[in-house]
Scaffold this active site. Structure first.
Site, PDB file in Angstrom:
ATOM      1  N   GLN A 208       0.880  -1.016   0.222  1.00  0.00           N
ATOM      2  CA  GLN A 208       0.330  -0.109   0.142  1.00  0.00           C
ATOM      3  C   GLN A 208       0.877   1.205  -0.310  1.00  0.00           C
ATOM      4  O   GLN A 208       1.120   1.226   1.267  1.00  0.00           O
ATOM      5  CB  GLN A 208      -0.706  -0.137   1.616  1.00  0.00           C
ATOM      6  CG  GLN A 208      -1.432  -1.095   0.956  1.00  0.00           C
ATOM      7  CD  GLN A 208      -2.912  -1.829   0.530  1.00  0.00           C
ATOM      8  OE1 GLN A 208      -3.844  -0.932   0.766  1.00  0.00           O
ATOM      9  NE2 GLN A 208      -2.848  -2.732  -0.776  1.00  0.00           N
ATOM     10  N   ALA A 249     -10.656   2.905   6.035  1.00  0.00           N
ATOM     11  CA  ALA A 249      -9.269   1.699   5.531  1.00  0.00           C
ATOM     12  C   ALA A 249      -9.436   2.329   4.568  1.00  0.00           C
ATOM     13  O   ALA A 249      -9.554   3.756   3.650  1.00  0.00           O
ATOM     14  CB  ALA A 249     -10.679   0.515   4.951  1.00  0.00           C
ATOM     15  N   HIS A 250      -8.184   1.803   3.312  1.00  0.00           N
ATOM     16  CA  HIS A 250      -8.091   2.329   2.053  1.00  0.00           C
ATOM     17  C   HIS A 250      -8.630   2.807   1.210  1.00  0.00           C
ATOM     18  O   HIS A 250      -9.540   2.317   0.333  1.00  0.00           O
ATOM     19  CB  HIS A 250      -6.427   1.593   1.560  1.00  0.00           C
ATOM     20  CG  HIS A 250      -7.722   0.616   1.116  1.00  0.00           C
ATOM     21  ND1 HIS A 250      -6.422  -0.926   0.823  1.00  0.00           N
ATOM     22  CD2 HIS A 250      -8.986  -0.163   0.610  1.00  0.00           C
ATOM     23  CE1 HIS A 250      -7.008  -1.513   0.940  1.00  0.00           C
ATOM     24  NE2 HIS A 250      -8.510  -1.572   0.406  1.00  0.00           N
ATOM     25  N   ASN A 251      -7.683   3.938   0.738  1.00  0.00           N
ATOM     26  CA  ASN A 251      -9.016   5.148  -0.281  1.00  0.00           C
ATOM     27  C   ASN A 251     -10.187   5.534   0.428  1.00  0.00           C
ATOM     28  O   ASN A 251     -10.885   6.131  -0.665  1.00  0.00           O
ATOM     29  CB  ASN A 251      -8.002   4.270  -1.426  1.00  0.00           C
ATOM     30  CG  ASN A 251      -6.784   4.214  -2.255  1.00  0.00           C
ATOM     31  OD1 ASN A 251      -7.105   2.942  -1.696  1.00  0.00           O
ATOM     32  ND2 ASN A 251      -6.589   5.158  -2.356  1.00  0.00           N
TER      33      ASN A 251
END
Length: 356
Positions: A208, A249-251
């Site tokens: 990531q 969470a991511h993005n």
């Protein structure tokens, strides 16, 4: 910190937050709850039920609205200040004069135990606490406060007047805006949950490489986790406030001025609009879009896009009005079942007669 009531009043009268002052010009030593107030205390009264307890307790000063102020006319030795918004007055007055001093004069600007890379850029007015680590290329802005045991990794940015409480980790390349507050134990920029499986269903980590960007005036509670983007950024919009124990969470992209309460979980790449409110234990799956001005309550489970503003509740998610009707129906199910059984017995009896 002590302050003269007239000085406090004059300061906030200019902005219109305080409108009128009557009574005695007293010295205020601290803010207190109405139920525990005494001499030297400032109390905030927004309910009629609190008027007499404030008088009986002997508070030295009160901030209240113009309607309730009449109840203090008989109070001796009290400064009475009026405001159009008692809760806002409590927030701004307490922040300005009575909050914990995070910049004590007797503390070193940079604690000797801190480990700071030579290439880090720390403003002259920033404060760095005990056992803090600041990595290479990191930047810390003017009047920022970094408390004990914080880790600020390489190339991370901390804005002006931002406060980072103990035990926070700010990951590499991540950025905090101005006037941000990060509570103890929160992790910003941990690796997002990205894995690929091979034909034997073994898991392989997908690095990531993105960032976390926290815009101005954001408050993030204790023990939250905000994952960095796979690519690009996980972003929290200015003015948003987040309770303890939230996972982003991511993005994920969160808009401005949201109110996000404890145990919210938002899965990757979901976009949340402005002024969204979530109650405790709300869950939102990945790759969704939620429009502005949505409220999610009653442990809402969001599995589809929300395209219209309004209040929604429950799992499966439905408009709050429909959810309340559904809950009312559920409470009647036992009685309805008994009624149906009685009707079935009567129907069986009638059919038996007809057969005879």
């Amino acid at each position: 910190m002590s302050i003269q009531a007239s000085t406090l009043f004059d300061e906030f009268r200019r902005s219109g937050l305080l409108q009128e002052m009557t009574g005695v010009d007293v010295v205020i030593e601290q803010v207190s709850a109405v139920q525990q107030c005494g001499a030297g205390d400032l109390v905030f009264v927004d309910r009629e039920a609190f008027v007499q307890p404030a008088i009986d307790g002997g508070a030295s000063a009160v901030i209240t609205d113009s309607t309730l102020a009449a109840g203090f006319e008989s109070a001796a030795g009290m400064a009475v200040m009026t405001t159009p918004n008692v809760k806002l007055a409590r927030a701004l007055v307490t922040q300005r004069h009575f909050e914990r001093d995070l910049r004590p004069e007797d503390a070193p600007r940079i604690d000797p135990s801190a480990v700071i890379a030579e290439s880090a850029d720390i403003a002259e007015t920033a404060r760095i606490g005990a056992n803090v680590f600041v990595g290479s290329g990191a930047r810390i802005g003017a009047d920022a406060v970094v408390l004990a045991n914080v880790v600020i990794e390489e190339r991370a940015v901390v804005g002006e007047r931002t406060v980072i409480h103990p035990g926070v980790v700010l990951g590499f390349d991540c950025e905090l805006g101005n006037d941000v507050i990060i509570r103890a134990g929160t992790i910003l920029g941990s690796e997002g949950f990205g894995f690929a499986q091979d034909e034997k269903r073994r898991n392989h980590r997908i690095p990531q490489m993105g960032r976390v960007i926290i815009e101005d005036r954001v408050v993030i509670g204790a023990n939250c986790c905000l994952d960095r983007g796979t690519h690009g950024a996980t972003r929290v919009g200015s003015g948003t406030v987040m309770d303890n124990l939230c996972h982003i969470a991511h993005n994920v992209e969160i808009g401005e001025d949201c109110i996000l309460t404890a145990m919210l979980c938002v899965a990757g790449s979901t976009k949340i609009g402005k002024r969204v409110v979530t109650s405790g234990q709300t869950g939102i799956i990945d790759h969704l879009n939620i429009v502005d001005d949505v409220a999610l309550v009653q442990r809402a489970g969001v599995a589809n896009d929300i395209k219209a503003p309004g209040a929604y509740a429950g799992t499966p998610l439905m408009p709050l009005k429909d959810y309340m009707k559904s809950q009312a129906s559920l409470r009647r199910l036992a009685a309805q079942r008994d009624t149906i059984k009685k009707l079935e017995k009567r129907l069986d009896a009638l059919e038996s007669r007809n057969d005879d």
